[in-house]
Scaffold this motif. Sequence first.
Motif, PDB file in Angstrom:
ATOM      1  N   PHE A 173     -34.871  55.667  47.611  1.00  0.00           N
ATOM      2  CA  PHE A 173     -34.852  57.365  48.015  1.00  0.00           C
ATOM      3  C   PHE A 173     -34.809  57.102  49.379  1.00  0.00           C
ATOM      4  CE2 PHE A 173     -37.421  56.624  43.735  1.00  0.00           C
ATOM      5  CZ  PHE A 173     -36.913  57.667  43.429  1.00  0.00           C
ATOM      6  N   TYR A 174     -33.316  57.575  49.784  1.00  0.00           N
ATOM      7  CA  TYR A 174     -33.448  58.062  51.204  1.00  0.00           C
ATOM      8  C   TYR A 174     -34.011  59.468  51.510  1.00  0.00           C
ATOM      9  CZ  TYR A 174     -29.475  54.681  50.643  1.00  0.00           C
ATOM     10  OH  TYR A 174     -28.878  53.738  50.180  1.00  0.00           O
ATOM     11  N   LYS A 179     -38.049  65.507  53.006  1.00  0.00           N
ATOM     12  CA  LYS A 179     -37.101  65.781  51.286  1.00  0.00           C
ATOM     13  C   LYS A 179     -36.309  64.355  51.237  1.00  0.00           C
ATOM     14  CE  LYS A 179     -37.392  69.919  52.990  1.00  0.00           C
ATOM     15  NZ  LYS A 179     -36.562  71.344  53.564  1.00  0.00           N
ATOM     16  N   VAL A 180     -36.617  64.318  50.108  1.00  0.00           N
ATOM     17  CA  VAL A 180     -35.143  62.904  49.487  1.00  0.00           C
ATOM     18  C   VAL A 180     -33.691  63.628  48.941  1.00  0.00           C
ATOM     19  CG1 VAL A 180     -34.901  61.669  46.973  1.00  0.00           C
ATOM     20  CG2 VAL A 180     -36.654  61.682  47.566  1.00  0.00           C
ATOM     21  N   LYS A 181     -33.039  62.962  49.972  1.00  0.00           N
ATOM     22  CA  LYS A 181     -31.349  63.797  50.178  1.00  0.00           C
ATOM     23  C   LYS A 181     -30.924  62.792  49.170  1.00  0.00           C
ATOM     24  CE  LYS A 181     -32.191  67.024  52.626  1.00  0.00           C
ATOM     25  NZ  LYS A 181     -32.144  68.762  52.155  1.00  0.00           N
ATOM     26  N   LEU A 182     -30.990  61.812  48.718  1.00  0.00           N
ATOM     27  CA  LEU A 182     -30.278  60.897  47.756  1.00  0.00           C
ATOM     28  C   LEU A 182     -31.159  59.943  47.186  1.00  0.00           C
ATOM     29  CD1 LEU A 182     -26.568  59.886  47.153  1.00  0.00           C
ATOM     30  CD2 LEU A 182     -27.334  57.913  48.701  1.00  0.00           C
ATOM     31  N   ILE A 183     -30.525  59.446  45.990  1.00  0.00           N
ATOM     32  CA  ILE A 183     -30.681  57.914  44.999  1.00  0.00           C
ATOM     33  C   ILE A 183     -29.519  56.953  44.679  1.00  0.00           C
ATOM     34  CG2 ILE A 183     -32.456  57.458  43.303  1.00  0.00           C
ATOM     35  CD1 ILE A 183     -33.743  60.587  42.871  1.00  0.00           C
ATOM     36  N   HIS A 184     -30.489  56.133  44.973  1.00  0.00           N
ATOM     37  CA  HIS A 184     -29.438  54.680  44.403  1.00  0.00           C
ATOM     38  C   HIS A 184     -30.350  53.972  43.589  1.00  0.00           C
ATOM     39  CE1 HIS A 184     -29.546  51.287  47.974  1.00  0.00           C
ATOM     40  NE2 HIS A 184     -29.611  51.047  46.318  1.00  0.00           N
ATOM     41  N   VAL A 185     -29.119  53.457  42.611  1.00  0.00           N
ATOM     42  CA  VAL A 185     -29.998  52.674  41.784  1.00  0.00           C
ATOM     43  C   VAL A 185     -29.958  51.201  41.860  1.00  0.00           C
ATOM     44  CG1 VAL A 185     -31.445  52.749  39.501  1.00  0.00           C
ATOM     45  CG2 VAL A 185     -30.867  54.604  40.563  1.00  0.00           C
ATOM     46  N   ASP A 186     -30.280  50.280  41.577  1.00  0.00           N
ATOM     47  CA  ASP A 186     -29.645  49.394  41.827  1.00  0.00           C
ATOM     48  C   ASP A 186     -30.125  48.449  40.591  1.00  0.00           C
ATOM     49  OD1 ASP A 186     -28.270  48.882  44.292  1.00  0.00           O
ATOM     50  OD2 ASP A 186     -29.416  47.689  45.255  1.00  0.00           O
ATOM     51  N   ILE A 187     -29.173  47.787  39.543  1.00  0.00           N
ATOM     52  CA  ILE A 187     -29.306  46.708  38.203  1.00  0.00           C
ATOM     53  C   ILE A 187     -29.170  45.374  38.201  1.00  0.00           C
ATOM     54  CG2 ILE A 187     -28.912  46.996  36.100  1.00  0.00           C
ATOM     55  CD1 ILE A 187     -30.904  49.935  37.010  1.00  0.00           C
ATOM     56  N   ASN A 188     -30.072  44.823  38.059  1.00  0.00           N
ATOM     57  CA  ASN A 188     -30.235  43.847  38.456  1.00  0.00           C
ATOM     58  C   ASN A 188     -30.024  42.865  39.503  1.00  0.00           C
ATOM     59  OD1 ASN A 188     -30.027  40.773  37.389  1.00  0.00           O
ATOM     60  ND2 ASN A 188     -27.887  40.911  36.103  1.00  0.00           N
ATOM     61  N   ASN A 222     -40.058  60.412  34.479  1.00  0.00           N
ATOM     62  CA  ASN A 222     -40.856  60.480  35.650  1.00  0.00           C
ATOM     63  C   ASN A 222     -40.278  60.830  37.118  1.00  0.00           C
ATOM     64  OD1 ASN A 222     -40.976  57.640  35.632  1.00  0.00           O
ATOM     65  ND2 ASN A 222     -42.805  57.702  35.817  1.00  0.00           N
ATOM     66  N   LEU A 223     -39.258  60.666  37.247  1.00  0.00           N
ATOM     67  CA  LEU A 223     -38.568  61.546  38.466  1.00  0.00           C
ATOM     68  C   LEU A 223     -39.410  62.375  39.467  1.00  0.00           C
ATOM     69  CD1 LEU A 223     -36.200  61.053  39.643  1.00  0.00           C
ATOM     70  CD2 LEU A 223     -34.571  62.943  39.094  1.00  0.00           C
ATOM     71  N   ASP A 224     -39.745  62.905  39.085  1.00  0.00           N
ATOM     72  CA  ASP A 224     -40.137  64.339  39.944  1.00  0.00           C
ATOM     73  C   ASP A 224     -41.269  63.559  40.786  1.00  0.00           C
ATOM     74  OD1 ASP A 224     -38.270  66.465  38.813  1.00  0.00           O
ATOM     75  OD2 ASP A 224     -39.733  67.588  37.204  1.00  0.00           O
ATOM     76  N   GLU A 225     -42.384  63.029  39.865  1.00  0.00           N
ATOM     77  CA  GLU A 225     -43.603  62.350  40.608  1.00  0.00           C
ATOM     78  C   GLU A 225     -42.346  60.953  41.408  1.00  0.00           C
ATOM     79  OE1 GLU A 225     -47.700  61.701  41.267  1.00  0.00           O
ATOM     80  OE2 GLU A 225     -46.374  63.021  40.857  1.00  0.00           O
ATOM     81  N   MET A 226     -41.346  60.564  40.917  1.00  0.00           N
ATOM     82  CA  MET A 226     -41.066  59.586  42.145  1.00  0.00           C
ATOM     83  C   MET A 226     -41.045  60.090  43.821  1.00  0.00           C
ATOM     84  SD  MET A 226     -39.470  57.350  38.636  1.00  0.00           S
ATOM     85  CE  MET A 226     -38.493  55.355  40.127  1.00  0.00           C
ATOM     86  N   ILE A 227     -39.866  61.101  42.950  1.00  0.00           N
ATOM     87  CA  ILE A 227     -39.303  62.267  44.511  1.00  0.00           C
ATOM     88  C   ILE A 227     -40.369  62.515  45.005  1.00  0.00           C
ATOM     89  CG2 ILE A 227     -38.399  63.808  45.176  1.00  0.00           C
ATOM     90  CD1 ILE A 227     -36.641  63.604  42.717  1.00  0.00           C
ATOM     91  N   ARG A 241     -35.815  54.435  54.004  1.00  0.00           N
ATOM     92  CA  ARG A 241     -35.871  54.674  53.177  1.00  0.00           C
ATOM     93  C   ARG A 241     -36.970  54.042  52.472  1.00  0.00           C
ATOM     94  NH1 ARG A 241     -31.528  50.015  50.933  1.00  0.00           N
ATOM     95  NH2 ARG A 241     -33.412  49.210  50.791  1.00  0.00           N
ATOM     96  N   VAL A 242     -37.261  54.278  51.380  1.00  0.00           N
ATOM     97  CA  VAL A 242     -38.561  54.352  49.847  1.00  0.00           C
ATOM     98  C   VAL A 242     -38.286  53.662  48.798  1.00  0.00           C
ATOM     99  CG1 VAL A 242     -41.071  54.810  49.123  1.00  0.00           C
ATOM    100  CG2 VAL A 242     -39.624  55.977  51.116  1.00  0.00           C
ATOM    101  N   ASP A 243     -38.295  52.309  48.673  1.00  0.00           N
ATOM    102  CA  ASP A 243     -38.095  51.513  46.618  1.00  0.00           C
ATOM    103  C   ASP A 243     -39.344  51.509  46.671  1.00  0.00           C
ATOM    104  OD1 ASP A 243     -36.015  51.110  48.952  1.00  0.00           O
ATOM    105  OD2 ASP A 243     -35.950  49.058  48.701  1.00  0.00           O
ATOM    106  N   LEU A 244     -38.985  52.036  44.973  1.00  0.00           N
ATOM    107  CA  LEU A 244     -39.706  51.907  43.974  1.00  0.00           C
ATOM    108  C   LEU A 244     -38.963  51.444  41.985  1.00  0.00           C
ATOM    109  CD1 LEU A 244     -41.251  56.294  44.148  1.00  0.00           C
ATOM    110  CD2 LEU A 244     -42.132  54.012  45.291  1.00  0.00           C
ATOM    111  N   TYR A 245     -40.226  51.230  41.971  1.00  0.00           N
ATOM    112  CA  TYR A 245     -39.898  51.012  40.705  1.00  0.00           C
ATOM    113  C   TYR A 245     -40.286  50.927  38.701  1.00  0.00           C
ATOM    114  CZ  TYR A 245     -38.513  46.704  42.935  1.00  0.00           C
ATOM    115  OH  TYR A 245     -37.236  45.661  44.273  1.00  0.00           O
ATOM    116  N   ARG A 246     -40.329  51.540  38.340  1.00  0.00           N
ATOM    117  CA  ARG A 246     -40.668  51.912  37.156  1.00  0.00           C
ATOM    118  C   ARG A 246     -41.347  51.454  35.783  1.00  0.00           C
ATOM    119  NH1 ARG A 246     -38.268  54.919  33.955  1.00  0.00           N
ATOM    120  NH2 ARG A 246     -39.764  56.069  32.979  1.00  0.00           N
TER     121      ARG A 246
END
Length: 285
Positions: A173-174, A179-188, A222-227, A241-246
């Motif tokens: 989360f950027y 305020k979060v303005k962008l999210i990027h998701v890394d897979i593997n 739960n995207l709203d809670e992650m934001i 930048r804050v990195d989270l997992y689910r």
Amino acid sequence: MIKKVARQTFYQALRFFPIPVKRRLIYFRAYGRLPNLRMPVLFSEKINWRIVFDRRDSIAFTCDKVKMKEYVSSIGTSVLIPKTLWHGRDLAELDQHDVSVPWILKPNHSSGQVIIGREVALDVPDIKRRTKGWLKDFNYSVLGEWAYCHADKKYILEEMIGDGSSPLPDYKFYVFDGKVKLIHVDINRFGSPTRRMYSPDWEPLLYHNSIPLGPIETRPSNLDEMIKIASEIASGYDFMRVDLYRHAGDIWFGEMTPYPAGGAKPYRPKEIDKILGDFWTLPSV
């Protein structure tokens, strides 16, 4: 082979330059031009401005994995924090630890290095072999990333999020002025990684940097809670930048990052570099 030798020579030479010079050289190597650090406009330029000029105490701890976990724990968000099983400089101490859960070992003071222990047992001789050189100072002495000089040079052993049977998506989360303005998701991330960027409303975007564009993922329930959590962790910062997992419906803390990609991974298309730069109002330091 020639490229590898040239890269090693480049980074070895960087140790001898002052931070403003080495950051300009790193930027030129990545972008083919020098950054504007007097009046930065682009996001990548502002990251490099922060590396060169920002020496605030609030930034100093943000590259130390143990201290950032302590910080997140202290502010009282609803995020879960992976349990620290051990941290220290002497891997022989691991012989005294009976680990009963899958684990991850990484350096406390740098990024991109990890051993994933899906099996519970700790093979200390193998770990020593695989972590050779991990305690060296690279991010500060070579790259000039200032906050890393405040991170204790040691190892950290953490409880793994999940059972390790499949890699968890890494949500980044950027956050600009809370305020979060962008999210990027890394897979593997540690296999064959892909990356996809999204708006805070989960609109898929075509921007990416350094990693191939990934498939569109389903919006997290739960995207709203992650934001909300990312905004709380980054509260008080002009940018973080804050990195989270689910996992199993729970939200877990990954890390805080003041210098995403070290400001040295070009964005494609280039316009996102300007868009993110416009979100960031630099402090007076």
